[in-house]
Design an enzyme around this catalytic site. Structure first.
Site, short mmCIF file in Angstrom:
data_model
loop_
_atom_site.label_atom_id
_atom_site.label_comp_id
_atom_site.label_asym_id
_atom_site.label_seq_id
_atom_site.Cartn_x
_atom_site.Cartn_y
_atom_site.Cartn_z
CB CYS A 133 1.29 -7.68 -4.68
SG CYS A 133 2.43 -8.90 -4.77
CB CYS A 136 4.00 -7.26 -7.06
SG CYS A 136 3.00 -8.64 -6.71
CG ASP A 137 3.38 -3.26 -7.00
OD1 ASP A 137 3.99 -3.50 -7.89
OD2 ASP A 137 2.01 -3.22 -6.80
#
Ligand code: NAP
Length: 305
Positions: A133, A136-137
């Site tokens: 992701c 997300c990261d």
């Protein structure tokens, strides 16, 4: 706890949420069961630029707007993992929590899950350099080097997103051509931070100080292995349908995708499929919401028959 509804929708991605809007507006008593965050893959997508009427929007923002809309017509939103759907006069939906729901009709809109590379150290280093992701990261990789695996729309769009953080980004593709749309390919090829490694497949990931240190790739023509230093690895090599709960019903193709007709009905009356988990030619937000709307309308007619 046993409860009964007219319609149970499994999954709250764009397909499930569109179905909830149509079912709620049609006056059906309805529940939408989700195992993770509402929005499905939308939540993990940085930018949506092909949803008519909205030139550009962040995926999580569109997901939130859809979620508020989908629950505005009294479709109840429940959090659980559905293990099994069984046919009967009322369909039986069994969840991981032990809760059981009964419904006159069921729409399965569970989407797909990311494919793993299945190479040494992938699982061990997930969360320590391996991520599925970018949204997300991505920010953890400011001024670092990362490697995206895959040449489809997901890989290239998420690679472009990552370039705002990283100093260098490799994209590894196993052929010498991309699978993604040319508009995205053009942007990738014009980006100075991106280097494309063609005709190579991942072999293993090497650890350094408890995190990802490098990835070993193999040239598919020469079988020669070579190492690329990288702090992050983002595999985007496609996805498989989340349809295990339907396995007993003979409504899936050989790859696990739900087979439906033009009404989004499976061959089991009262059980419908919608969105990416169905066998279809185009997996997009716009086609998912189309499926959800049709499935809910079909369920409405089935229930009132
Ligand atoms: P995809 O289109 O199936 O692409 C998967 C990519 O991974 C391909 O380049 C494939 O290579 C490569 N690959 C597969 N297995 C591999 C392996 N074991 N090792 C190395 N590489 C491997 O998957 P996706 O990008 O996740 O997209 C899924 C669907 O969603 C598609 O229909 C896509 O169009 C759609 N989507 C659309 C948008 C958009 O329109 N904005 C955004 C995201 C996704 P080969 O090409 O050699 O097979």
């Amino acid at each position: 706890m046993d409860r009964q509804f007219d319609l149970v929708i499994i999954g709250s991605g764009p397909a499930g949420m569109a179905a909830a809007i149509y079912a709620g507006r049609a006056g059906l008593s309805c529940a939408m069961i989700e195992a993770e965050a509402p929005g499905g893959k939308l939540v993990k997508t940085y930018e949506i630029a092909n949803y008519p009427g909205i030139a550009e929007i962040n995926g999580a923002e569109l997901a939130m707007q859809m979620y508020e809309h989908s629950t505005a017509y009294h479709c109840e939103s429940l959090f659980d993992t559905v293990l099994k759907v069984e046919d009967g006069e009322l369909k039986k939906i069994t969840c991981l929590s032990g809760d059981v729901y009964y419904a006159k009709a069921v729409i399965v809109a569970t989407g797909t899950k990311e494919r793993l590379l299945n190479i040494p150290n992938e699982k061990e280093l997930t969360g320590r350099g391996v991520s599925y992701c970018a949204v997300c990261d991505g920010a953890f990789y400011r001024n670092k080097t990362v490697t995206v695996i895959g040449g489809g729309n997901s890989a290239l769009e998420e690679a472009l997103y990552l370039t705002q953080f990283v100093s260098k980004l490799y994209i590894v593709i196993r052929r010498d051509v991309f699978r993604a749309d040319s508009v995205v390919v053009d942007k990738v090829e014009a980006n100075e931070k991106i280097e494309i490694i063609r005709k190579a497949i991942p072999v293993r990931i090497n650890e350094k100080d408890g995190k990802v240190g490098s990835i070993v790739l193999k040239n598919v023509d020469t079988n020669e292995e070579f190492e690329v230093e990288t702090s992050g690895i983002f595999p985007y090599i496609g996805a498989d349908p989340c349809t295990e709960m339907l396995e007993g019903l003979d409504v899936l193709d050989a790859h696990g995708y739900i087979l439906t007709d033009e009404n989004m009905s499976t061959k089991v009356p009262g059980i419908y499929g919608a969105g990416d988990c169905c066998k279809k030619v185009l997996r997009q937000v716009v086609t998912a919401v189309n499926d959800g709307a049709i499935a809910a309308q079909s369920a409405f007619h089935y229930i009132n028959k």
